[in-house]
Design a protein around this motif. Sequence first.
Motif, PDB file in Angstrom:
ATOM      1  N   GLU A  55       8.119  -3.963   2.344  1.00  0.00           N
ATOM      2  CA  GLU A  55       7.187  -2.985   1.781  1.00  0.00           C
ATOM      3  C   GLU A  55       5.810  -3.596   1.510  1.00  0.00           C
ATOM      4  O   GLU A  55       4.788  -3.051   1.918  1.00  0.00           O
ATOM      5  N   ARG A  56       5.798  -4.725   0.827  1.00  0.00           N
ATOM      6  CA  ARG A  56       4.504  -5.327   0.450  1.00  0.00           C
ATOM      7  C   ARG A  56       3.765  -5.927   1.633  1.00  0.00           C
ATOM      8  O   ARG A  56       2.546  -5.884   1.688  1.00  0.00           O
ATOM      9  N   ILE A  57       4.499  -6.498   2.573  1.00  0.00           N
ATOM     10  CA  ILE A  57       3.832  -7.050   3.760  1.00  0.00           C
ATOM     11  C   ILE A  57       3.184  -5.928   4.550  1.00  0.00           C
ATOM     12  O   ILE A  57       2.054  -6.069   5.038  1.00  0.00           O
ATOM     13  N   LYS A  58       3.858  -4.792   4.648  1.00  0.00           N
ATOM     14  CA  LYS A  58       3.273  -3.630   5.325  1.00  0.00           C
ATOM     15  C   LYS A  58       2.048  -3.127   4.557  1.00  0.00           C
ATOM     16  O   LYS A  58       0.970  -2.902   5.136  1.00  0.00           O
ATOM     17  N   MET A  59       2.179  -2.962   3.251  1.00  0.00           N
ATOM     18  CA  MET A  59       1.128  -2.377   2.434  1.00  0.00           C
ATOM     19  C   MET A  59      -0.089  -3.307   2.302  1.00  0.00           C
ATOM     20  O   MET A  59      -1.214  -2.870   2.433  1.00  0.00           O
ATOM     21  N   GLU A  60       0.152  -4.591   2.058  1.00  0.00           N
ATOM     22  CA  GLU A  60      -0.941  -5.499   1.744  1.00  0.00           C
ATOM     23  C   GLU A  60      -1.477  -6.274   2.938  1.00  0.00           C
ATOM     24  O   GLU A  60      -2.615  -6.746   2.905  1.00  0.00           O
ATOM     25  N   LEU A  61      -0.678  -6.400   3.992  1.00  0.00           N
ATOM     26  CA  LEU A  61      -1.106  -7.176   5.157  1.00  0.00           C
ATOM     27  C   LEU A  61      -1.150  -6.349   6.434  1.00  0.00           C
ATOM     28  O   LEU A  61      -1.550  -6.850   7.478  1.00  0.00           O
ATOM     29  N   ASN A  62      -0.685  -5.105   6.333  1.00  0.00           N
ATOM     30  CA  ASN A  62      -0.656  -4.200   7.478  1.00  0.00           C
ATOM     31  C   ASN A  62       0.142  -4.764   8.663  1.00  0.00           C
ATOM     32  O   ASN A  62      -0.242  -4.600   9.814  1.00  0.00           O
ATOM     33  N   ILE A  63       1.244  -5.443   8.331  1.00  0.00           N
ATOM     34  CA  ILE A  63       2.156  -5.931   9.364  1.00  0.00           C
ATOM     35  C   ILE A  63       3.408  -5.069   9.304  1.00  0.00           C
ATOM     36  O   ILE A  63       4.053  -4.955   8.254  1.00  0.00           O
TER      37      ILE A  63
END
Length: 129
Positions: free
Chosen positions: A86-94
Amino acid sequence: MGQIKIYGVKDKLNPIKERVSDVIHSCMVETLQFPPDKKFHRFFPMDKENFYYASGRTEAYTVIEVSMFEGRTIEVKKQLINLLFERIKMELNISPQDIEITIFETPKNNWGIRGLPADELTLNYKVNI
């Protein structure tokens, strides 16, 4: 205790290493109740020709390996994995499609830390959560 290894294509990973580290650590602190000052991350940026991955992945493909003491419940480990996605998607757009996470657990007696086997250390955080 936790040791984190992060592997990725160096042209994609190097510019965001600090942010990746911060995101991973925030997840470890939140789900595993790690002390905020316990951050042990190692990055392995690789040349593209040395980092193979399956079709359907992009050059953002990243492998995260978490080595830690055994003792966390299955639910807590799943919370960690889900929060990382969740956070990698939200904060890093991966995309989660480009992230793979593996958790390796070992008994404390298999770790040597600060001159002692880890099962002889006094920890300032809980392992059995």
